[in-house]
Motif scaffolding. Structure first.
Motif, PDB file in Angstrom:
ATOM      1  N   SER A   1       0.807  -1.226   0.000  1.00 36.77           N
ATOM      2  CA  SER A   1       0.000   0.000   0.000  1.00 36.77           C
ATOM      3  C   SER A   1       0.841   1.278   0.000  1.00 36.77           C
ATOM      4  N   ARG A   2       2.158   1.165  -0.060  1.00 36.58           N
ATOM      5  CA  ARG A   2       2.997   2.347  -0.093  1.00 36.58           C
ATOM      6  C   ARG A   2       3.525   2.602  -1.501  1.00 36.58           C
ATOM      7  N   PRO A   3       3.885   3.843  -1.833  1.00 38.70           N
ATOM      8  CA  PRO A   3       4.322   4.169  -3.197  1.00 38.70           C
ATOM      9  C   PRO A   3       5.524   3.328  -3.636  1.00 38.70           C
ATOM     10  N   LEU A   4       5.493   2.895  -4.886  1.00 32.98           N
ATOM     11  CA  LEU A   4       6.553   2.090  -5.485  1.00 32.98           C
ATOM     12  C   LEU A   4       7.121   2.851  -6.674  1.00 32.98           C
ATOM     13  N   GLU A   5       8.439   3.133  -6.625  1.00 30.20           N
ATOM     14  CA  GLU A   5       9.029   3.966  -7.673  1.00 30.20           C
ATOM     15  C   GLU A   5       9.128   3.265  -9.015  1.00 30.20           C
ATOM     16  N   GLY A   6       9.073   1.952  -9.015  1.00 29.77           N
ATOM     17  CA  GLY A   6       9.121   1.202 -10.265  1.00 29.77           C
ATOM     18  C   GLY A   6       9.143  -0.284  -9.987  1.00 29.77           C
ATOM     19  N   ARG A   7       8.800  -1.074 -11.002  1.00 27.12           N
ATOM     20  CA  ARG A   7       8.765  -2.519 -10.832  1.00 27.12           C
ATOM     21  C   ARG A   7      10.129  -3.088 -10.435  1.00 27.12           C
ATOM     22  N   PHE A   8      11.180  -2.449 -10.932  1.00 25.68           N
ATOM     23  CA  PHE A   8      12.524  -2.931 -10.625  1.00 25.68           C
ATOM     24  C   PHE A   8      12.798  -2.906  -9.125  1.00 25.68           C
ATOM     25  N   ALA A   9      12.297  -1.891  -8.430  1.00 25.97           N
ATOM     26  CA  ALA A   9      12.518  -1.787  -6.988  1.00 25.97           C
ATOM     27  C   ALA A   9      11.891  -2.976  -6.262  1.00 25.97           C
ATOM     28  N   LEU A  10      10.706  -3.392  -6.707  1.00 26.09           N
ATOM     29  CA  LEU A  10      10.058  -4.553  -6.097  1.00 26.09           C
ATOM     30  C   LEU A  10      10.852  -5.821  -6.390  1.00 26.09           C
ATOM     31  N   GLU A  11      11.272  -5.985  -7.643  1.00 26.98           N
ATOM     32  CA  GLU A  11      12.036  -7.170  -8.012  1.00 26.98           C
ATOM     33  C   GLU A  11      13.366  -7.222  -7.258  1.00 26.98           C
ATOM     34  N   LYS A  12      13.980  -6.064  -7.035  1.00 25.04           N
ATOM     35  CA  LYS A  12      15.230  -6.000  -6.279  1.00 25.04           C
ATOM     36  C   LYS A  12      14.999  -6.436  -4.835  1.00 25.04           C
ATOM     37  N   SER A  13      13.891  -5.968  -4.253  1.00 20.53           N
ATOM     38  CA  SER A  13      13.575  -6.347  -2.881  1.00 20.53           C
ATOM     39  C   SER A  13      13.326  -7.845  -2.770  1.00 20.53           C
ATOM     40  N   VAL A  14      12.600  -8.405  -3.739  1.00 16.70           N
ATOM     41  CA  VAL A  14      12.353  -9.843  -3.745  1.00 16.70           C
ATOM     42  C   VAL A  14      13.673 -10.601  -3.834  1.00 16.70           C
ATOM     43  N   ALA A  15      14.595 -10.144  -4.700  1.00 18.56           N
ATOM     44  CA  ALA A  15      15.885 -10.806  -4.852  1.00 18.56           C
ATOM     45  C   ALA A  15      16.689 -10.747  -3.559  1.00 18.56           C
ATOM     46  N   GLU A  16      16.632  -9.603  -2.875  1.00 19.15           N
ATOM     47  CA  GLU A  16      17.387  -9.451  -1.628  1.00 19.15           C
ATOM     48  C   GLU A  16      16.888 -10.417  -0.558  1.00 19.15           C
ATOM     49  N   TYR A  17      15.560 -10.513  -0.415  1.00 15.43           N
ATOM     50  CA  TYR A  17      15.023 -11.403   0.609  1.00 15.43           C
ATOM     51  C   TYR A  17      15.160 -12.878   0.210  1.00 15.43           C
ATOM     52  N   THR A  18      15.145 -13.145  -1.095  1.00 17.77           N
ATOM     53  CA  THR A  18      15.372 -14.510  -1.549  1.00 17.77           C
ATOM     54  C   THR A  18      16.782 -14.961  -1.185  1.00 17.77           C
ATOM     55  N   ALA A  19      17.750 -14.067  -1.382  1.00 17.55           N
ATOM     56  CA  ALA A  19      19.127 -14.391  -1.026  1.00 17.55           C
ATOM     57  C   ALA A  19      19.290 -14.522   0.484  1.00 17.55           C
ATOM     58  N   ARG A  20      18.593 -13.666   1.223  1.00 20.24           N
ATOM     59  CA  ARG A  20      18.700 -13.682   2.676  1.00 20.24           C
ATOM     60  C   ARG A  20      18.140 -14.976   3.259  1.00 20.24           C
ATOM     61  N   HIS A  21      17.110 -15.515   2.597  1.00 22.92           N
ATOM     62  CA  HIS A  21      16.469 -16.744   3.080  1.00 22.92           C
ATOM     63  C   HIS A  21      16.664 -17.876   2.073  1.00 22.92           C
ATOM     64  N   ALA A  22      17.888 -17.972   1.538  1.00 23.80           N
ATOM     65  CA  ALA A  22      18.163 -18.992   0.521  1.00 23.80           C
ATOM     66  C   ALA A  22      18.040 -20.397   1.082  1.00 23.80           C
ATOM     67  N   LEU A  23      18.374 -20.550   2.342  1.00 26.62           N
ATOM     68  CA  LEU A  23      18.321 -21.862   2.968  1.00 26.62           C
ATOM     69  C   LEU A  23      17.440 -21.817   4.213  1.00 26.62           C
ATOM     70  N   GLY A  24      16.832 -22.931   4.513  1.00 25.22           N
ATOM     71  CA  GLY A  24      16.069 -23.038   5.749  1.00 25.22           C
ATOM     72  C   GLY A  24      14.691 -22.408   5.667  1.00 25.22           C
ATOM     73  N   ASP A  25      14.074 -22.301   6.812  1.00 29.40           N
ATOM     74  CA  ASP A  25      12.716 -21.791   6.896  1.00 29.40           C
ATOM     75  C   ASP A  25      12.695 -20.278   6.724  1.00 29.40           C
ATOM     76  N   ILE A  26      11.560 -19.763   6.295  1.00 25.76           N
ATOM     77  CA  ILE A  26      11.357 -18.323   6.181  1.00 25.76           C
ATOM     78  C   ILE A  26      10.408 -17.910   7.294  1.00 25.76           C
ATOM     79  N   PRO A  27      10.886 -17.171   8.278  1.00 26.47           N
ATOM     80  CA  PRO A  27      10.011 -16.812   9.406  1.00 26.47           C
ATOM     81  C   PRO A  27       8.908 -15.859   8.973  1.00 26.47           C
TER      82      PRO A  27
END
Length: 206
Positions: A133-159
């Motif tokens: 619900s907050r402003p998004l400057e572009g689709r790339f910013a969302l994809e970057k955030s997804v990539a960052e959290y994917t890398a952060r939780h590459a292994l194991g459970d995702i809390p």
């Protein structure tokens, strides 16, 4: 024209609404092509302006109707602020509608954890990555955030994120509506004075 159809057995002799809702939802699951559990949720902001959006019902019982969301989203903030909400189910294939409104409570951490664990891994990542619900400057910013959290939780459970949980609407009224010819529809309302009160059943003019 006969009006005998207005007293059909659709509403049965039940004196509480949850069993009837269960019957209608089961029939919708057999007839609706997509998301028979889709429901419009209405809230009100701090200025008294209404908002409505579609969500997916994830559970119901005698305690109420449950859905999950980001509590930092617009609907999350509005519900936390007002502690009241309304729902409307519409099953076009069955020509039926169910409306309800009431008080709202937050589900337990155990309930939220249990449901969160059933979500696809990508959806669990999305719960962290999306500032809903907050402003998004572009689709790339969302994809970057997804990539960052994917890398952060590459292994194991995702809390489960602390800002992601569920709401339970504890209805004070539940209305069942069924289409009839000439707009002489069937309407039955169940109402009670408090979430732990006794239900009263009232047939309504269409």
């Amino acid at each position: 024209m006969s009006l005998s159809g207005l007293t059909s057995g659709d509403f049965t002799e039940q004196n509480e609404p949850f069993s009837l809702f269960g019957e209608w939802l089961k029939e919708a699951e057999a007839s609706e092509l997509n998301d028979p559990n889709a429901v419009a949720v209405a809230t009100v902001d701090e200025h008294g302006l209404p908002n409505v959006r579609m969500v997916l019902l994830k559970g119901y019982d005698e305690r109420g109707f449950v859905f999950f969301t980001n509590f930092e989203s617009q609907k999350g903030q509005e519900i936390l602020g007002q502690k009241k909400a309304a729902m409307c189910f519409h099953w076009k294939s069955l020509r039926r509608q169910v409306r309800l409104r009431g008080e709202v409570e937050v589900v337990s951490d155990a309930e939220a954890d249990e449901y969160y664990a059933t979500r696809p891994r990508g959806s669990r990542i999305g719960a962290w990555a999306s500032k809903q619900s907050r402003p998004l400057e572009g689709r790339f910013a969302l994809e970057k955030s997804v990539a960052e959290y994917t890398a952060r939780h590459a292994l194991g459970d995702i809390p489960r994120p602390p800002h992601w949980s569920g709401f339970r609407i504890r209805p004070l009224t539940i209305e069942f509506w069924h289409d009839r010819p000439f707009r002489l529809h069937d309407r039955m309302e169940f109402r009670r004075p408090a979430p732990d009160g006794v239900w009263e059943k009232v047939r309504m003019y269409p």
